[in-house]
Motif scaffolding. Sequence first.
Motif, PDB file in Angstrom:
ATOM      1  N   TYR A 118       0.799  -1.206   0.000  1.00  0.00           N
ATOM      2  CA  TYR A 118       0.000   0.000   0.000  1.00  0.00           C
ATOM      3  C   TYR A 118       0.837   1.265   0.000  1.00  0.00           C
ATOM      4  O   TYR A 118       0.349   2.341   0.220  1.00  0.00           O
ATOM      5  N   GLY A 119       2.142   1.161  -0.183  1.00  0.00           N
ATOM      6  CA  GLY A 119       2.993   2.331  -0.140  1.00  0.00           C
ATOM      7  C   GLY A 119       4.432   1.896   0.025  1.00  0.00           C
ATOM      8  O   GLY A 119       4.733   0.727   0.138  1.00  0.00           O
ATOM      9  N   ASN A 120       5.362   2.868   0.025  1.00  0.00           N
ATOM     10  CA  ASN A 120       6.770   2.550   0.169  1.00  0.00           C
ATOM     11  C   ASN A 120       7.384   3.416   1.256  1.00  0.00           C
ATOM     12  O   ASN A 120       7.109   4.595   1.357  1.00  0.00           O
ATOM     13  N   ASP A 121       8.255   2.800   2.091  1.00  0.00           N
ATOM     14  CA  ASP A 121       8.964   3.586   3.088  1.00  0.00           C
ATOM     15  C   ASP A 121      10.320   3.983   2.512  1.00  0.00           C
ATOM     16  O   ASP A 121      10.629   3.740   1.354  1.00  0.00           O
ATOM     17  N   ALA A 122      11.149   4.613   3.352  1.00  0.00           N
ATOM     18  CA  ALA A 122      12.415   5.157   2.871  1.00  0.00           C
ATOM     19  C   ALA A 122      13.362   4.083   2.387  1.00  0.00           C
ATOM     20  O   ALA A 122      14.273   4.348   1.622  1.00  0.00           O
ATOM     21  N   ASP A 123      13.194   2.869   2.829  1.00  0.00           N
ATOM     22  CA  ASP A 123      14.087   1.782   2.429  1.00  0.00           C
ATOM     23  C   ASP A 123      13.551   1.004   1.248  1.00  0.00           C
ATOM     24  O   ASP A 123      14.089  -0.014   0.872  1.00  0.00           O
ATOM     25  N   GLY A 124      12.448   1.437   0.681  1.00  0.00           N
ATOM     26  CA  GLY A 124      11.884   0.710  -0.435  1.00  0.00           C
ATOM     27  C   GLY A 124      10.987  -0.421  -0.003  1.00  0.00           C
ATOM     28  O   GLY A 124      10.451  -1.144  -0.824  1.00  0.00           O
ATOM     29  N   MET A 125      10.840  -0.619   1.303  1.00  0.00           N
ATOM     30  CA  MET A 125       9.970  -1.681   1.783  1.00  0.00           C
ATOM     31  C   MET A 125       8.523  -1.303   1.544  1.00  0.00           C
ATOM     32  O   MET A 125       8.143  -0.145   1.652  1.00  0.00           O
ATOM     33  N   LYS A 126       7.732  -2.284   1.221  1.00  0.00           N
ATOM     34  CA  LYS A 126       6.333  -2.046   0.901  1.00  0.00           C
ATOM     35  C   LYS A 126       5.497  -2.172   2.159  1.00  0.00           C
ATOM     36  O   LYS A 126       5.537  -3.183   2.828  1.00  0.00           O
ATOM     37  N   GLN A 127       4.753  -1.118   2.434  1.00  0.00           N
ATOM     38  CA  GLN A 127       4.113  -1.073   3.735  1.00  0.00           C
ATOM     39  C   GLN A 127       2.938  -0.107   3.700  1.00  0.00           C
ATOM     40  O   GLN A 127       2.974   0.910   3.032  1.00  0.00           O
ATOM     41  N   ARG A 128       1.889  -0.417   4.453  1.00  0.00           N
ATOM     42  CA  ARG A 128       0.724   0.443   4.560  1.00  0.00           C
ATOM     43  C   ARG A 128       1.098   1.745   5.270  1.00  0.00           C
ATOM     44  O   ARG A 128       1.824   1.742   6.250  1.00  0.00           O
ATOM     45  N   ALA A 129       0.599   2.858   4.777  1.00  0.00           N
ATOM     46  CA  ALA A 129       0.892   4.142   5.392  1.00  0.00           C
ATOM     47  C   ALA A 129       0.223   4.237   6.755  1.00  0.00           C
ATOM     48  O   ALA A 129      -0.852   3.692   6.985  1.00  0.00           O
ATOM     49  N   ALA A 130       0.882   4.951   7.676  1.00  0.00           N
ATOM     50  CA  ALA A 130       0.316   5.140   9.015  1.00  0.00           C
ATOM     51  C   ALA A 130      -0.929   6.012   8.914  1.00  0.00           C
ATOM     52  O   ALA A 130      -0.915   7.051   8.257  1.00  0.00           O
TER      53      ALA A 130
END
Length: 479
Positions: A34-46
């Motif tokens: 659902y999104g990307n964090d700074a490391d490129g990991m795929k993760q739902r936004a807070a």
Amino acid sequence: MSDVNGSIGPHAVRLQEARVKNNAKHTNGRSEVYGNDADGMKQRAAPVFPLDVFPDAVQKMVRSADELLNYGLEFTSCSLLFAAASAIGNSCVVEMHSDWLEGVTLWMVMVGDPGTGKGHALKRVLKEIDRQDATRYKLWIDEMKVYKRALAQFNRDRKKELVSDADEPKRPVLKKMILSDVTPEKMARVHADNLRGICLYVDKLAGWLQTFNRYSSGNAQKTYTSAWSRSPVIVDRVQSDSIRVDVPCIMVGGTIQPKILPELMAESRSDDGFTHRLLFCFPNVEAKPWNRRQQDLSQFNGWDAALKKLLALPYEVGDEVMPQVLKFTPEAKELLHNWQEIIIGESNRLRSSYVKGVYVKIGQYAIRLSLIMQLIRYAYGEAGKDRIDIRSVGGAIKLADYFKLSHLQICDVIDNQSPLDDLPENKLNVYLALPNEFKKADGLVIAVKQGMAQRTFDRFLQKKELFRKKQWGDYEKLL
């Protein structure tokens, strides 16, 4: 993970590549995110906390605490809900129908890295409860001094047969609300002495989990899950009296670091719905430098007064819990039912049985949050405490949606976590240099070239989350 120019360093690049490779391996290359964090990991936004559910004075306090004290909007807001529920305790319940009453019990988990302020807000908003605990403790100390003198005199008189056993003085009872590191037996004893309810405040929730291991973890977990559902808490020990609390009200709140989440969310804890009952606060925040200005805590004075008002609500008649029963206004109940039909429809379309369980408990929490919001507004003079109105239900629905998304966010984080995340650079270099399958002797050559000693490599191979020993001398990487 970034250098002074903002670019990603070589260690971070290798870690990123390894994590993305690991994620692709476990999803067969599919994108389930659902999104990307700074490391490129795929993760739902807070999710964004709905601050507007609170009275204006509370909103102002929360913003001030964030700006001046670095407490964080989300951490402070969720801490307020926890503290309010703790103060209300068994004084009030809400009626869904004649055979269904809900209290205010909630379990709040603040998730964040060190230095993000997750524990400071929780400690501060509980100050009025802690102050009253301290006052009762001082009175109890004085009462114990009188009791000990009376007991000594009683024992002397009994030897002279001047008194009977019925004349023995009663030991004073200490009523306290805030507990920290306790066993289920101790928790039940303290709760039996204070039927209003107790607040299990654990700065590091990992410590709470460790108390489960002192006895049978299943029994401890069962005690808590039963208490959450307002089922009687019964503790029987061979060497002590039985303890029974018919109407438990046990709040649990504390902090945890993201890397400890897998331990909290272990599969064994979801079997009986234990983890479904957790409310998470995991904002996208970083540690901040200290504020150079003089810290002003006066903004919390209004909150302390509100908690004092909630703590004054009566909860018992004699030795029996007799809470005030609030009902919904017709329009408020209609809104709540309409929302619940929507989330049940969403739940029925899901494949994950775990997430279905989360949706069910979030529905229950919406009822409890409606009561909490009504009484927070009462404490600030904005509403009565005879019925739950549509504004409180509307706020509770926003909160329930926030906590639903936060729980799903936690699930995403755990799914994306990798044992590679915590490896130091030298071990990560060795791991990435090793082929997927290798002989120990060949792997040692690679490790030595990377600067790793033989003994260190031998211990490295023992990490079962990273390697599998296929047969003597043959190994396979698991990530």
